[in-house]
Design an enzyme around this catalytic site. Sequence first.
Site: not given
Length: 312
Positions: A45, A131
């Site tokens: 992750k 992101c």
Amino acid sequence: MVSTHTTLGGFSFDNCLMNAAGVWCMTKEELAGVKDSAAGTFVTKTATLDYRAGNPEPRYQNVPLGSINSMGLPNQGLAYYLDYLLELQETEPERTFVLSLVGMSPDETHTILKQVEASDFKGLTELNLSCPNVPGKPQIAYDFETTEAILHEVFTYFTKPLGIKLPPYFDIVHFDQAAAIFNQFPLAFVNCVNSIGNGLYIEDEQVVIKPKNGFGGIGGEYIKPTALANVHAFYQRLKPEIQIVGTGGVLTGRDAFEHILCGASMVQIGTTLQKEGLSAFERITNELKAIMKEKGYESLDDFRGKLRYIED
């Protein structure tokens, strides 16, 4: 003998398939599941410096042709994933894994990367540039000036194999501009693509996820044409030593085949893995091998990047 063996960043992998960051990778237990499946490796992750709970639920929803999510970077923090990877280096030194990371600011990104540089980690690192980073600013990789500045500073101190995770680009000039930046640096790979940002899915007159009033990243079948376009566009434009990881819309062996045909060295599976579970790796691998056998291809090198065009 048909083989899906591949290499990435100077490392060898028995299989070209792996998970996409965000799926089956939050905990050590999930990562161990991918490690022990038919996948060639795993990616963690995307880690921030500290633990993050992420956005309020519901923040992920399966939809008929894929998924929508606004997760908010939930993760266990860098130390959790780095410690696990260092453990695996001791117990399974013959294997290579991928650490995904990003800071909540450019300064935090450098802090994290410097910790990885100072550690004994010997695998691949993926800097997630897809992101949102600063309120009011776009995803990092859509801000070319910031992207170039971050990479320029990173490579003043980071010496380990580093790749970047990218959002999808939609304009030819953006492929040109992005590639011109990436070619300045000793990147190991680029990963194309993260989800298509800010989609909206509605059921019964209501959005299906809570954050951002329902706006979220779109994955799955919806995005395969966009993912293939990005894979091939960067395969055409990047210097040969920068490899491509293909991500987006991989439901079948045919989808994985097309990513490789467009130039991918490895292929990541996200939404399908979320929906189907770890058995997806074996199924898609077998389907890919069947296509290769039918076409007379013994290795991925036999067809990687060899997409044909319609000539006059």
